[in-house]
Design a protein around this motif. Structure first.
Motif, mmCIF file in Angstrom:
data_model
loop_
_atom_site.group_PDB
_atom_site.id
_atom_site.type_symbol
_atom_site.label_atom_id
_atom_site.label_comp_id
_atom_site.label_asym_id
_atom_site.label_seq_id
_atom_site.Cartn_x
_atom_site.Cartn_y
_atom_site.Cartn_z
ATOM 1 N N ALA A 49 10.229 -1.242 18.141
ATOM 2 C CA ALA A 49 10.220 -0.272 19.237
ATOM 3 C C ALA A 49 9.985 1.139 18.701
ATOM 4 N N TYR A 50 10.680 1.489 17.625
ATOM 5 C CA TYR A 50 10.518 2.822 17.041
ATOM 6 C C TYR A 50 9.093 3.017 16.513
ATOM 7 N N SER A 51 8.598 2.060 15.734
ATOM 8 C CA SER A 51 7.278 2.228 15.122
ATOM 9 C C SER A 51 6.181 2.307 16.180
ATOM 10 N N THR A 52 6.334 1.531 17.254
ATOM 11 C CA THR A 52 5.346 1.605 18.344
ATOM 12 C C THR A 52 5.410 2.966 19.023
ATOM 13 N N THR A 53 6.624 3.435 19.291
ATOM 14 C CA THR A 53 6.784 4.746 19.929
ATOM 15 C C THR A 53 6.189 5.844 19.051
ATOM 16 N N ALA A 54 6.387 5.753 17.735
ATOM 17 C CA ALA A 54 5.807 6.733 16.817
ATOM 18 C C ALA A 54 4.281 6.672 16.869
ATOM 19 N N PHE A 55 3.717 5.467 16.878
ATOM 20 C CA PHE A 55 2.267 5.316 16.980
ATOM 21 C C PHE A 55 1.762 5.917 18.296
ATOM 22 N N LEU A 56 2.448 5.598 19.396
ATOM 23 C CA LEU A 56 2.026 6.093 20.707
ATOM 24 C C LEU A 56 2.126 7.612 20.798
ATOM 25 N N LYS A 57 3.118 8.186 20.147
ATOM 26 C CA LYS A 57 3.242 9.646 20.118
ATOM 27 C C LYS A 57 2.005 10.251 19.467
ATOM 28 N N GLY A 58 1.559 9.640 18.378
ATOM 29 C CA GLY A 58 0.330 10.098 17.736
ATOM 30 C C GLY A 58 -0.887 9.883 18.617
ATOM 31 N N LEU A 59 -0.942 8.750 19.293
ATOM 32 C CA LEU A 59 -2.072 8.440 20.171
ATOM 33 C C LEU A 59 -2.183 9.456 21.305
ATOM 34 N N LYS A 60 -1.049 9.823 21.896
ATOM 35 C CA LYS A 60 -1.064 10.783 23.012
ATOM 36 C C LYS A 60 -1.603 12.146 22.592
ATOM 37 N N GLN B 81 13.789 2.931 10.450
ATOM 38 C CA GLN B 81 13.119 3.237 11.713
ATOM 39 C C GLN B 81 11.748 2.568 11.782
ATOM 40 N N ILE B 82 10.993 2.697 10.714
ATOM 41 C CA ILE B 82 9.625 2.177 10.701
ATOM 42 C C ILE B 82 9.589 0.657 10.844
ATOM 43 N N THR B 83 10.634 -0.012 10.399
ATOM 44 C CA THR B 83 10.663 -1.478 10.527
ATOM 45 C C THR B 83 11.322 -1.928 11.832
ATOM 46 N N ASP B 84 11.610 -0.988 12.718
ATOM 47 C CA ASP B 84 12.073 -1.302 14.070
ATOM 48 C C ASP B 84 10.832 -1.288 14.968
ATOM 49 N N ASP C 118 0.871 -1.173 0.000
ATOM 50 C CA ASP C 118 0.000 0.000 0.000
ATOM 51 C C ASP C 118 0.911 1.227 0.000
ATOM 52 N N HIS C 119 1.167 1.767 -1.165
ATOM 53 C CA HIS C 119 2.077 2.893 -1.336
ATOM 54 C C HIS C 119 3.459 2.483 -0.837
ATOM 55 N N ASP C 120 3.969 3.160 0.190
ATOM 56 C CA ASP C 120 5.281 2.814 0.740
ATOM 57 C C ASP C 120 5.156 2.411 2.214
ATOM 58 N N SER C 121 4.038 1.808 2.572
ATOM 59 C CA SER C 121 3.760 1.413 3.950
ATOM 60 C C SER C 121 4.672 0.272 4.394
ATOM 61 N N LEU C 122 5.187 0.388 5.620
ATOM 62 C CA LEU C 122 6.133 -0.587 6.160
ATOM 63 C C LEU C 122 5.858 -0.861 7.633
ATOM 64 N N GLY C 123 6.400 -1.953 8.116
ATOM 65 C CA GLY C 123 6.422 -2.239 9.540
ATOM 66 C C GLY C 123 5.127 -2.774 10.120
ATOM 67 N N LEU C 124 5.082 -2.792 11.434
ATOM 68 C CA LEU C 124 3.942 -3.332 12.174
ATOM 69 C C LEU C 124 2.668 -2.525 11.973
ATOM 70 N N PHE C 125 2.818 -1.221 11.755
ATOM 71 C CA PHE C 125 1.661 -0.330 11.672
ATOM 72 C C PHE C 125 1.419 0.184 10.252
ATOM 73 N N GLN C 126 2.141 -0.345 9.275
ATOM 74 C CA GLN C 126 2.092 0.135 7.897
ATOM 75 C C GLN C 126 2.244 1.654 7.846
ATOM 76 N N GLN C 127 3.281 2.130 8.515
ATOM 77 C CA GLN C 127 3.579 3.559 8.503
ATOM 78 C C GLN C 127 4.353 3.888 7.229
ATOM 79 N N ARG C 128 4.222 5.110 6.766
ATOM 80 C CA ARG C 128 4.816 5.509 5.494
ATOM 81 C C ARG C 128 5.927 6.531 5.694
#
Length: 186
Positions: A132-143, A127-130, A107-117
């Motif tokens: 810990a990093y991808s989760t932290t990025a998701f949580l930053k958005g969630l907060k 970073q996105i395929t790490d 899906d476009h350039d989506s990668l990792g656990l969360f298909q972040q682009r």
């Protein structure tokens, strides 16, 4: 006490007060009644799984990713609910698999656990395929989502992810809840 619980208790208290104001003058002249307190169970509808639930069996890699999401959530100082939302989101986006570039299936350039682009500012492909990093990025958005703790999981996840299928996250809530219960303290 969480916000929903507090609002529910205050609502019940408000109704009791209003009932007392209107019934008070009449009740004051009535004969006393042997009354016993009644326990009222209040449960947040926002925290119940919505709709039909899906479930998949997990392999070792997927279980390791669950543990990585939980570890990142704890490191961020967030509660179990954040881990439930994160795991349900990853179940929907990648089935808890750390996706690399999938060629034409991607899906476009989506990668990792969360298909972040990377092109959407989530980070570099590395970073996105790490996990810990991808989760932290998701949580930053969630907060950044006001009231995420008390909203339906699918709404919280969708606000962060902006998916073409916003209601799809809900189907994973029970499995995510079970996984967090199983691994949070391990």
């Amino acid at each position: 006490m969480n916000t929903i619980m507090r609002k529910s208790v205050l609502s019940v208290a408000g109704l009791a007060f209003a009932g007392g104001v209107f019934a008070g003058p009449i009740a004051a002249h009535a004969n006393p009644v042997d009354a016993k307190p009644v326990a009222v169970a209040v449960q947040s509808a926002a925290l119940k799984p919505q709709g039909e639930q899906s479930h998949i069996g997990l392999n070792g890699e997927q279980t390791a990713n669950v543990k990585a999401i939980i570890a990142a959530t704890k490191k961020a100082g967030l509660p179990e609910r954040a881990a439930v939302i994160s795991i349900a989101t990853s179940l929907q986006e990648s089935k808890l698999e750390n996706l690399g570039h999938l060629g034409d299936m991607n899906d476009h350039d989506s990668l990792g656990l969360f298909q972040q682009r990377p092109t959407s500012g989530w980070g570099t492909p590395e970073q996105i395929t790490d996990p810990a990093y991808s989760t932290t990025a998701f949580l930053k958005g969630l907060k950044q989502v006001d009231g995420w703790q008390d909203m339906p999981l699918t709404d919280a996840a969708q606000t962060v992810q902006v998916s073409a299928y916003p209601d799809a996250y809900a189907q994973w809530e029970q499995q995510a809840t079970d996984l967090v219960a199983q691994y949070w303290n391990s």
